[in-house]
Design a protein around this motif. Structure first.
Motif, PDB file in Angstrom:
ATOM      1  N   ASP A  16       5.439  -2.427   5.467  1.00  7.85           N
ATOM      2  CA  ASP A  16       6.674  -1.416   4.928  1.00  7.85           C
ATOM      3  C   ASP A  16       5.703  -0.004   5.613  1.00  7.85           C
ATOM      4  O   ASP A  16       4.940   0.699   5.849  1.00  7.85           O
ATOM      5  N   ILE A  39       2.606   4.699   5.727  1.00  8.44           N
ATOM      6  CA  ILE A  39       2.659   3.243   5.619  1.00  8.44           C
ATOM      7  C   ILE A  39       2.475   1.940   5.406  1.00  8.44           C
ATOM      8  O   ILE A  39       0.742   2.305   4.171  1.00  8.44           O
ATOM      9  N   TRP A  40       2.281   1.332   4.456  1.00 13.99           N
ATOM     10  CA  TRP A  40       2.032   0.826   3.779  1.00 13.99           C
ATOM     11  C   TRP A  40       1.629  -1.444   3.691  1.00 13.99           C
ATOM     12  O   TRP A  40       2.719  -1.413   5.171  1.00 13.99           O
ATOM     13  N   TRP A  93       0.378  -5.531  -2.821  1.00 18.67           N
ATOM     14  CA  TRP A  93       0.537  -4.344  -1.812  1.00 18.67           C
ATOM     15  C   TRP A  93      -0.719  -3.697  -1.732  1.00 18.67           C
ATOM     16  O   TRP A  93      -1.128  -3.116  -3.061  1.00 18.67           O
ATOM     17  N   HIS A 149      -5.251   5.656   0.306  1.00 20.38           N
ATOM     18  CA  HIS A 149      -5.685   6.999   0.138  1.00 20.38           C
ATOM     19  C   HIS A 149      -4.269   7.699  -0.287  1.00 20.38           C
ATOM     20  O   HIS A 149      -2.841   6.984   0.173  1.00 20.38           O
ATOM     21  N   LEU A 166      12.314   3.897  -2.115  1.00 22.07           N
ATOM     22  CA  LEU A 166      11.489   3.262  -3.325  1.00 22.07           C
ATOM     23  C   LEU A 166      10.565   2.040  -1.971  1.00 22.07           C
ATOM     24  O   LEU A 166      11.308   1.539  -0.924  1.00 22.07           O
ATOM     25  N   TYR A 167       9.122   2.084  -1.613  1.00 20.15           N
ATOM     26  CA  TYR A 167       8.825   1.762  -0.424  1.00 20.15           C
ATOM     27  C   TYR A 167       8.257   0.657  -1.096  1.00 20.15           C
ATOM     28  O   TYR A 167       7.658   0.907  -2.112  1.00 20.15           O
ATOM     29  N   ALA A 168       7.598  -0.236  -0.092  1.00 18.67           N
ATOM     30  CA  ALA A 168       6.230  -1.920  -0.616  1.00 18.67           C
ATOM     31  C   ALA A 168       5.888  -2.021  -2.363  1.00 18.67           C
ATOM     32  O   ALA A 168       7.813  -2.486  -2.941  1.00 18.67           O
ATOM     33  N   GLN A 210       9.165  -0.709  -4.682  1.00 18.48           N
ATOM     34  CA  GLN A 210      10.245  -1.679  -4.096  1.00 18.48           C
ATOM     35  C   GLN A 210      10.672  -2.896  -4.470  1.00 18.48           C
ATOM     36  O   GLN A 210      11.108  -3.475  -5.720  1.00 18.48           O
ATOM     37  N   ASP A 211       9.620  -3.268  -4.800  1.00 14.10           N
ATOM     38  CA  ASP A 211       9.389  -5.000  -5.461  1.00 14.10           C
ATOM     39  C   ASP A 211       9.903  -4.086  -6.775  1.00 14.10           C
ATOM     40  O   ASP A 211      10.305  -5.307  -7.871  1.00 14.10           O
ATOM     41  N   ARG A 236      15.682  -0.583  -3.006  1.00 16.12           N
ATOM     42  CA  ARG A 236      14.871   0.556  -1.993  1.00 16.12           C
ATOM     43  C   ARG A 236      15.198   1.683  -2.855  1.00 16.12           C
ATOM     44  O   ARG A 236      14.737   3.076  -2.452  1.00 16.12           O
ATOM     45  N   LEU A 263       2.003   3.841 -12.416  1.00 16.64           N
ATOM     46  CA  LEU A 263       1.961   4.132 -10.753  1.00 16.64           C
ATOM     47  C   LEU A 263       2.372   5.128 -10.308  1.00 16.64           C
ATOM     48  O   LEU A 263       1.741   5.725  -9.943  1.00 16.64           O
ATOM     49  N   SER A 271      -0.441   7.881  -9.267  1.00 21.09           N
ATOM     50  CA  SER A 271      -0.743   7.934  -8.006  1.00 21.09           C
ATOM     51  C   SER A 271       0.371   8.547  -7.115  1.00 21.09           C
ATOM     52  O   SER A 271      -0.295   8.554  -5.439  1.00 21.09           O
ATOM     53  N   VAL A 280       3.214  11.293  -5.144  1.00 22.45           N
ATOM     54  CA  VAL A 280       3.458  11.612  -3.927  1.00 22.45           C
ATOM     55  C   VAL A 280       4.903  11.485  -3.834  1.00 22.45           C
ATOM     56  O   VAL A 280       5.274  10.519  -3.289  1.00 22.45           O
ATOM     57  N   SER A 331      11.303  10.291  -1.420  1.00 21.19           N
ATOM     58  CA  SER A 331      10.700   9.637  -1.300  1.00 21.19           C
ATOM     59  C   SER A 331       9.749   9.346  -1.848  1.00 21.19           C
ATOM     60  O   SER A 331       8.843  10.488  -2.148  1.00 21.19           O
ATOM     61  N   ILE A 385       5.826   8.363  -2.355  1.00 24.88           N
ATOM     62  CA  ILE A 385       4.919   7.312  -1.168  1.00 24.88           C
ATOM     63  C   ILE A 385       3.782   7.185  -2.082  1.00 24.88           C
ATOM     64  O   ILE A 385       2.755   7.602  -3.145  1.00 24.88           O
ATOM     65  N   PRO A 386       3.804   6.221  -2.377  1.00 18.68           N
ATOM     66  CA  PRO A 386       2.414   5.372  -2.912  1.00 18.68           C
ATOM     67  C   PRO A 386       1.323   4.837  -1.659  1.00 18.68           C
ATOM     68  O   PRO A 386       1.154   6.326  -0.811  1.00 18.68           O
ATOM     69  N   PRO A 387      -0.327   5.022  -2.352  1.00 20.55           N
ATOM     70  CA  PRO A 387      -1.333   5.793  -1.646  1.00 20.55           C
ATOM     71  C   PRO A 387      -1.270   4.835  -0.453  1.00 20.55           C
ATOM     72  O   PRO A 387      -0.318   4.020  -0.108  1.00 20.55           O
ATOM     73  N   VAL A 388      -1.228   4.883   1.277  1.00 16.29           N
ATOM     74  CA  VAL A 388      -0.728   5.177   2.303  1.00 16.29           C
ATOM     75  C   VAL A 388      -2.102   3.661   2.451  1.00 16.29           C
ATOM     76  O   VAL A 388      -2.951   3.763   2.343  1.00 16.29           O
TER      77      VAL A 388
END
Lengths: 143, 83, 143, 83
Positions: free
Chosen positions: A48, A119-120, A131, A135, B8-10, B13-14, B19, B48, B51, B53, B74, B76-79
């Motif tokens: 994603d 990006i995840w 998931w 970082h 929401l991402y990743a 979102q789940d 979204r 969550l 962690s 941002v 947005s 942003i969970p840890p990338v």
């Protein structure tokens, strides 16, 4: 060239885009989906992204690389969606007059992409999915 | 009031099952207040939050950032990281 | 995959050949012809090789890399004959589970190729030409 | 006698004007003797000899290597190097 795509990534236009007549070396990195992570069988990955911001952050990484290394070009492509084992998720190309800078700058670019680009990835195993938490991007006071 | 949309991402979102969500905050609300509200309204997200941002306008923003009406935020969970 | 060719080099089969399902990263190096060297305008390059020995030495470099780094595959292609500015003379691909080893091993492979593989290049400038003298290969007593 | 063929590459080929030359050496001759003979018979090559290494059977060989009749010897100038 900086892009997020749902289609398979093509390295050749990326290399053409970063090479110029002053380039003597191009380092091209492929991130590919492997069949195992931390002892678990990976069936496939799902990526994603926040595409607009991801491209903006890829450009920032490229600017950082150009400031730190004597490079002649930088480009990044990332694929999202479902990727099977062996497929390419990430391509990073860096050109330079000489090879040492091309290697060092490309390695640095990949490291930084994985720190700040939104990006995840989700790993799907035989017996579950998750998931992956990587970082936490740094946030500078004042934005 | 400050109306913002939150993307929401990743895994987020789940967890939330959507979204995008909309939130109505007091005028002058900050990212920190948005985060607190999210934790209350979506308890599944609370663990969550430390962690996460936030980004506004394709840029990461600190907790003290003041939201404007109509902002797109947005979470942003840890990338992806990885070696 | 190890080869010497008079035709343009194709990176895609090389990357396919070095990748396996345990590979998470592929580092691909392109040596390309640039338009300048030590202040002189380069018009084109001419490469000569001792092809059978060059391939043998490429394989030795690959064995050395496999012994020193945790890689999952190594391949090398070198072009000979006349090459124009921007054309690719050398491709070195190394795959590994993780990126650091792929970068380090690929860089090492390129350095070693340029030390021991019997390939030579002539620079042709506007006002002359010269076979470039690079590295004298080490010779071990006893062959 | 030891008859060997000697292959020339790159600048050596240009200097001598030939890809291959044949040399007849005494039985038991070494690479060192081949090099000395080359310097005498092809004075244009003499200045380059110190930086040349020799290969037989696709392997670099030291000066004391003894040649066999029918050997193919390659004269290897410094390889391409470059940064």
């Amino acid at each position: 060239m900086f892009a997020i795509s749902r289609e398979p990534l093509d390295p050749l236009p990326l290399v053409d885009a970063v090479r110029c007549d002053e380039s003597g070396a191009v380092a091209l990195f492929y991130g590919v989906v492997r069949n195992e992570n931390q002892g678990r069988n990976v069936r496939y990955l799902e990526y994603d992204a926040y595409p607009e911001m991801a491209i903006k952050k890829m450009r920032e990484v490229a600017d950082e690389v150009r400031a730190q290394f004597p490079v002649t070009g930088v480009g990044v492509l990332h694929r999202i969606g479902r990727l099977e084992i062996g497929e390419t998720s990430l391509l990073v190309a860096v050109s330079s007059a000489h090879r040492a800078a091309a290697f060092d700058a490309c390695h640095h670019a990949v490291d930084r992409i994985k720190q700040i680009v939104p990006i995840w990835k989700k790993e799907v195993w035989d017996d579950g999915e998750e998931w992956i938490e990587g970082h936490v991007p740094e946030v500078w006071p004042g934005g | 009031m400050t109306n913002v949309s939150v993307r929401l991402y990743a895994g987020l979102q789940d967890l939330v099952g959507s979204r995008d969500i909309r939130m109505e905050l007091p005028a002058g609300a900050t990212i920190e207040q948005l985060r607190e509200r999210l934790g209350r309204e979506y308890p599944v997200v609370e663990a969550l939050l430390p962690s996460l941002v936030c980004a506004v306008g394709e840029e990461y923003v600190p907790p003290e950032h003041v939201l404007a009406d109509g902002d797109h935020v947005s979470l942003i969970p840890p990338v992806s990281g990885g070696r």
